[in-house]
Design an enzyme around this catalytic site. Structure first.
Site, PDB file in Angstrom:
ATOM      1  N   GLY A 126      -5.507  -6.401  -8.126  1.00 43.08           N
ATOM      2  CA  GLY A 126      -6.018  -5.281  -8.931  1.00 43.08           C
ATOM      3  C   GLY A 126      -5.298  -3.977  -8.628  1.00 43.08           C
ATOM      4  O   GLY A 126      -4.842  -3.730  -7.510  1.00 43.08           O
ATOM      5  N   ARG A 177      -9.522   3.584  -9.618  1.00 38.41           N
ATOM      6  CA  ARG A 177     -10.536   4.540  -9.151  1.00 38.41           C
ATOM      7  C   ARG A 177     -10.138   5.229  -7.851  1.00 38.41           C
ATOM      8  O   ARG A 177     -10.725   6.237  -7.469  1.00 38.41           O
ATOM      9  CB  ARG A 177     -11.886   3.824  -8.987  1.00 38.41           C
ATOM     10  CG  ARG A 177     -12.635   3.646 -10.301  1.00 38.41           C
ATOM     11  CD  ARG A 177     -13.988   3.010 -10.087  1.00 38.41           C
ATOM     12  NE  ARG A 177     -13.892   1.569  -9.896  1.00 38.41           N
ATOM     13  CZ  ARG A 177     -14.930   0.793  -9.588  1.00 38.41           C
ATOM     14  NH1 ARG A 177     -16.130   1.328  -9.403  1.00 38.41           N
ATOM     15  NH2 ARG A 177     -14.771  -0.512  -9.442  1.00 38.41           N
ATOM     16  N   THR A 232     -11.175 -12.665 -12.212  1.00 35.01           N
ATOM     17  CA  THR A 232     -11.112 -13.284 -10.885  1.00 35.01           C
ATOM     18  C   THR A 232     -10.806 -14.772 -10.962  1.00 35.01           C
ATOM     19  O   THR A 232     -10.088 -15.310 -10.114  1.00 35.01           O
ATOM     20  CB  THR A 232     -12.435 -13.065 -10.148  1.00 35.01           C
ATOM     21  OG1 THR A 232     -13.525 -13.514 -10.978  1.00 35.01           O
ATOM     22  CG2 THR A 232     -12.645 -11.591  -9.817  1.00 35.01           C
ATOM     23  N   TYR A 240     -11.448 -11.093  -0.858  1.00 27.81           N
ATOM     24  CA  TYR A 240     -10.867  -9.970  -1.582  1.00 27.81           C
ATOM     25  C   TYR A 240     -10.127  -9.050  -0.618  1.00 27.81           C
ATOM     26  O   TYR A 240     -10.605  -8.772   0.483  1.00 27.81           O
ATOM     27  CB  TYR A 240     -11.955  -9.195  -2.336  1.00 27.81           C
ATOM     28  CG  TYR A 240     -12.653 -10.049  -3.360  1.00 27.81           C
ATOM     29  CD1 TYR A 240     -12.200 -10.114  -4.679  1.00 27.81           C
ATOM     30  CD2 TYR A 240     -13.748 -10.836  -2.998  1.00 27.81           C
ATOM     31  CE1 TYR A 240     -12.820 -10.924  -5.612  1.00 27.81           C
ATOM     32  CE2 TYR A 240     -14.370 -11.661  -3.918  1.00 27.81           C
ATOM     33  CZ  TYR A 240     -13.901 -11.702  -5.226  1.00 27.81           C
ATOM     34  OH  TYR A 240     -14.509 -12.526  -6.150  1.00 27.81           O
ATOM     35  N   ASP A 263      -9.795  -5.962  -0.807  1.00 24.37           N
ATOM     36  CA  ASP A 263     -10.431  -4.645  -0.642  1.00 24.37           C
ATOM     37  C   ASP A 263     -11.809  -4.760   0.009  1.00 24.37           C
ATOM     38  O   ASP A 263     -12.649  -3.875  -0.137  1.00 24.37           O
ATOM     39  CB  ASP A 263     -10.536  -3.927  -1.995  1.00 24.37           C
ATOM     40  CG  ASP A 263     -11.358  -4.703  -3.016  1.00 24.37           C
ATOM     41  OD1 ASP A 263     -11.827  -5.815  -2.699  1.00 24.37           O
ATOM     42  OD2 ASP A 263     -11.527  -4.204  -4.153  1.00 24.37           O
ATOM     43  N   GLU A 271     -26.320 -11.868 -13.740  1.00 27.99           N
ATOM     44  CA  GLU A 271     -25.730 -10.530 -13.702  1.00 27.99           C
ATOM     45  C   GLU A 271     -26.790  -9.480 -13.994  1.00 27.99           C
ATOM     46  O   GLU A 271     -27.775  -9.732 -14.687  1.00 27.99           O
ATOM     47  CB  GLU A 271     -24.582 -10.433 -14.706  1.00 27.99           C
ATOM     48  CG  GLU A 271     -23.399 -11.332 -14.394  1.00 27.99           C
ATOM     49  CD  GLU A 271     -22.825 -11.088 -13.018  1.00 27.99           C
ATOM     50  OE1 GLU A 271     -22.704  -9.910 -12.616  1.00 27.99           O
ATOM     51  OE2 GLU A 271     -22.502 -12.067 -12.322  1.00 27.99           O
ATOM     52  N   ASN A 331      11.819  18.532  40.697  1.00 32.77           N
ATOM     53  CA  ASN A 331      10.961  19.637  40.266  1.00 32.77           C
ATOM     54  C   ASN A 331      11.717  20.461  39.235  1.00 32.77           C
ATOM     55  O   ASN A 331      12.813  20.953  39.494  1.00 32.77           O
ATOM     56  CB  ASN A 331      10.575  20.528  41.445  1.00 32.77           C
ATOM     57  CG  ASN A 331       9.548  21.575  41.034  1.00 32.77           C
ATOM     58  OD1 ASN A 331       8.343  21.334  41.072  1.00 32.77           O
ATOM     59  ND2 ASN A 331      10.013  22.741  40.629  1.00 32.77           N
ATOM     60  N   TYR A 376      21.498  19.456  21.712  1.00 30.46           N
ATOM     61  CA  TYR A 376      22.102  19.307  20.378  1.00 30.46           C
ATOM     62  C   TYR A 376      23.272  20.266  20.244  1.00 30.46           C
ATOM     63  O   TYR A 376      23.130  21.483  20.396  1.00 30.46           O
ATOM     64  CB  TYR A 376      21.043  19.598  19.307  1.00 30.46           C
ATOM     65  CG  TYR A 376      21.506  19.356  17.890  1.00 30.46           C
ATOM     66  CD1 TYR A 376      22.103  18.161  17.517  1.00 30.46           C
ATOM     67  CD2 TYR A 376      21.342  20.336  16.913  1.00 30.46           C
ATOM     68  CE1 TYR A 376      22.520  17.938  16.210  1.00 30.46           C
ATOM     69  CE2 TYR A 376      21.750  20.129  15.609  1.00 30.46           C
ATOM     70  CZ  TYR A 376      22.341  18.928  15.264  1.00 30.46           C
ATOM     71  OH  TYR A 376      22.761  18.711  13.971  1.00 30.46           O
TER      72      TYR A 376
END
Length: 461
Positions: free
Chosen positions: A12, A16, A79, A101, A103, A155, A377, A387
């Site tokens: 997917g 969102r 799915t 899944y 997620d 559902e 030290n 550099y």
């Protein structure tokens, strides 16, 4: 587990999330969501892991690597259609196939193991992982008969008022008898408003064929939470962070304030270490025993020996030897190795520097591209000038050398053992063992001259 297969749906787009980053690659506690799922399956010793990819397929492959098999769902048609893409890799195989899944990163190995064991014990054609939630709005409800057996999944939009009161929901995670799953997948139809194929329809087809379909309630409903937007991402992060912190505390680590302690999933911490508030432990950081880390400290892919104290500091891709002290306010950059009993003090920056046993860099210094021996030290304000405008050069400092305050060591340069550098020197030539180097202009005093300076005359420069 023997004859155990898994299909991870990760195709997917995740609109969102409103992100350029593919949804299942958003990190939770330092690791992409889909990687959490695959790592959990590794703990179960799953024989075949097929990750179904679509949007962002190459990015997922790069993240997970070749430890799994990939199936491409070039067009997202539900799915059931996604699982169908894995069929060529499951044909002629026996055993149990899990549908997961990419997620849903919070599922624990313990929960999945319990689901598989229940599925096998019941000799079921399919077992649905369910959860008890306070607000089931929008979820498919689990309808059971008077014996408690699964009757059907309804559902939300199709549920009666009585069915909507049911708090047990379908998580969308399943175990199937592999051969029976392949059979009903071939019978799936897309005669619905979305013209998509749904894996939930496999449950109905098996039920109507007289096969046993079971339902198993997850002990912790939060584990089954899917992540679809940034709000849920934060919720998943909070849950997993709490779980990680609790696991460390149960293993003998003291975390003074878990609410302000952020530990990634792959971090290891030894017993009797104390983690103070505001600490971030990231990546594959490994911390030994009897350490004190924090407050306000960040370690990224750092290996820390036993008995180390690090406070108010940031370290990246570095090693810290036993009994070393780092901070406060130190910055240790990649490639640095801090030896045993070394002191790295306030406002010290290290970069690709190896510091030998017992050496001290107490404050206000930059040591980069350097090898520092033992017992050295380095005084306040010392800089390795590494550099030259084209490439980095190296500074070598021998054992027991003394580097005075405000010294510039212009690399490439080598300071011998037991050498002494006078404060305020700029060293651009090698210093032999046991030599003292002074490289500064002789002081000149001009008597009475200060009275002639502009500020003494009331003038502005």
């Amino acid at each position: 587990m023997a004859n155990l297969h898994a299909v991870v749906l990760a195709a997917g787009q995740g609109t969102r999330m409103k992100s350029k980053l593919y949804k299942v690659l958003h990190p939770v506690c330092g690791k992409p969501m889909v990687q959490h799922v695959v790592d959990t399956l590794d703990l179960l010793r799953v024989e075949d892991v097929i990750v179904v990819v679509g949007h962002g397929a190459e990015a997922v492959r790069t993240t997970i690597g070749d430890r799994v098999t990939y199936a491409l769902q070039s067009e997202q048609l539900g799915t059931g259609h996604a699982v169908k893409q894995a069929v060529p890799f499951l044909t002629d195989k026996q055993g149990t196939t899990m549908i997961l899944y990419g997620d849903v990163p919070l599922l624990s190995a313990e929960t999945l193991k319990a689901l598989v064991e229940r599925h096998i014990e019941q000799n079921a054609a399919a077992t649905v992982l369910t959860a008890m939630v306070e607000d089931p709005t929008g979820y498919g409800r689990i309808v059971r008969d008077e014996t408690g057996a699964l009757l059907r999944i309804v559902e939300h939009k199709d549920a009666s008022l009585a069915e909507r009161e049911i708090r047990e929901i379908n998580t969308g995670i399943y175990c199937f008898d592999n051969e029976k799953m392949l059979k009903v997948l071939s019978e799936l139809k897309n005669d619905n408003a979305q013209r998509e194929y749904y894996i939930t329809d496999c449950i109905g087809l098996l039920h109507h064929a007289g096969e046993k379909v079971d339902a198993f309630i997850a002990a912790d409903a939060q584990e089954t939470m899917g992540v679809n937007d940034r709000v849920q991402l934060a919720e998943a992060e909070s849950y997993m962070r709490k779980r990680i912190n609790q696991a460390h505390m149960r293993n003998g680590v003291t975390i003074i304030d878990p609410a302000t302690t952020y530990i990634d999933a792959d971090v290891t911490i030894g017993a009797d270490t104390v983690i103070l508030p505001g600490t971030y432990l990231r990546g594959k950081t490994v911390i030994g025993e009897d350490c004190k880390i924090g407050p306000q400290t960040e370690l990224n892919d750092v290996t820390v020996g036993d008995g180390v104290n690090i406070s108010y500091s940031v370290l990246f891709d570095a090693k810290v030897g036993v009994h070393a002290v780092v901070g406060p306010f130190a910055y240790v950059r990649p490639g640095s190795e801090i030896g045993e009993s070394v002191k790295i003090g306030d406002f010290v920056e290290l970069k690709n520097a190896k510091i030998g046993k017992g050496s001290k860099i107490p404050h206000l210094s930059y040591v980069g591209d350097a090898e520092v021996g033992s017992g050295v030290n380095i005084g306040c304000g010392t800089i390795t000038v590494n550099y030259d405008g084209a490439k980095k050069q190296k500074t070598m400092i021998g054992d027991n050398a003394f580097i005075g305050c405000n010294t510039n060591l212009i690399a490439p340069v080598q300071i011998g053992k037991d050498a002494y550098i006078a404060a305020g020197s700029t060293i651009n030539q090698d210093v032999p063992d046991e030599a003292m180097a002074i490289a500064r202009e002789r002081q000149t005093n001009k008597l009475g001259y200060a009275a002639k300076l502009p500020y003494k005359q009331g003038k502005k420069e």
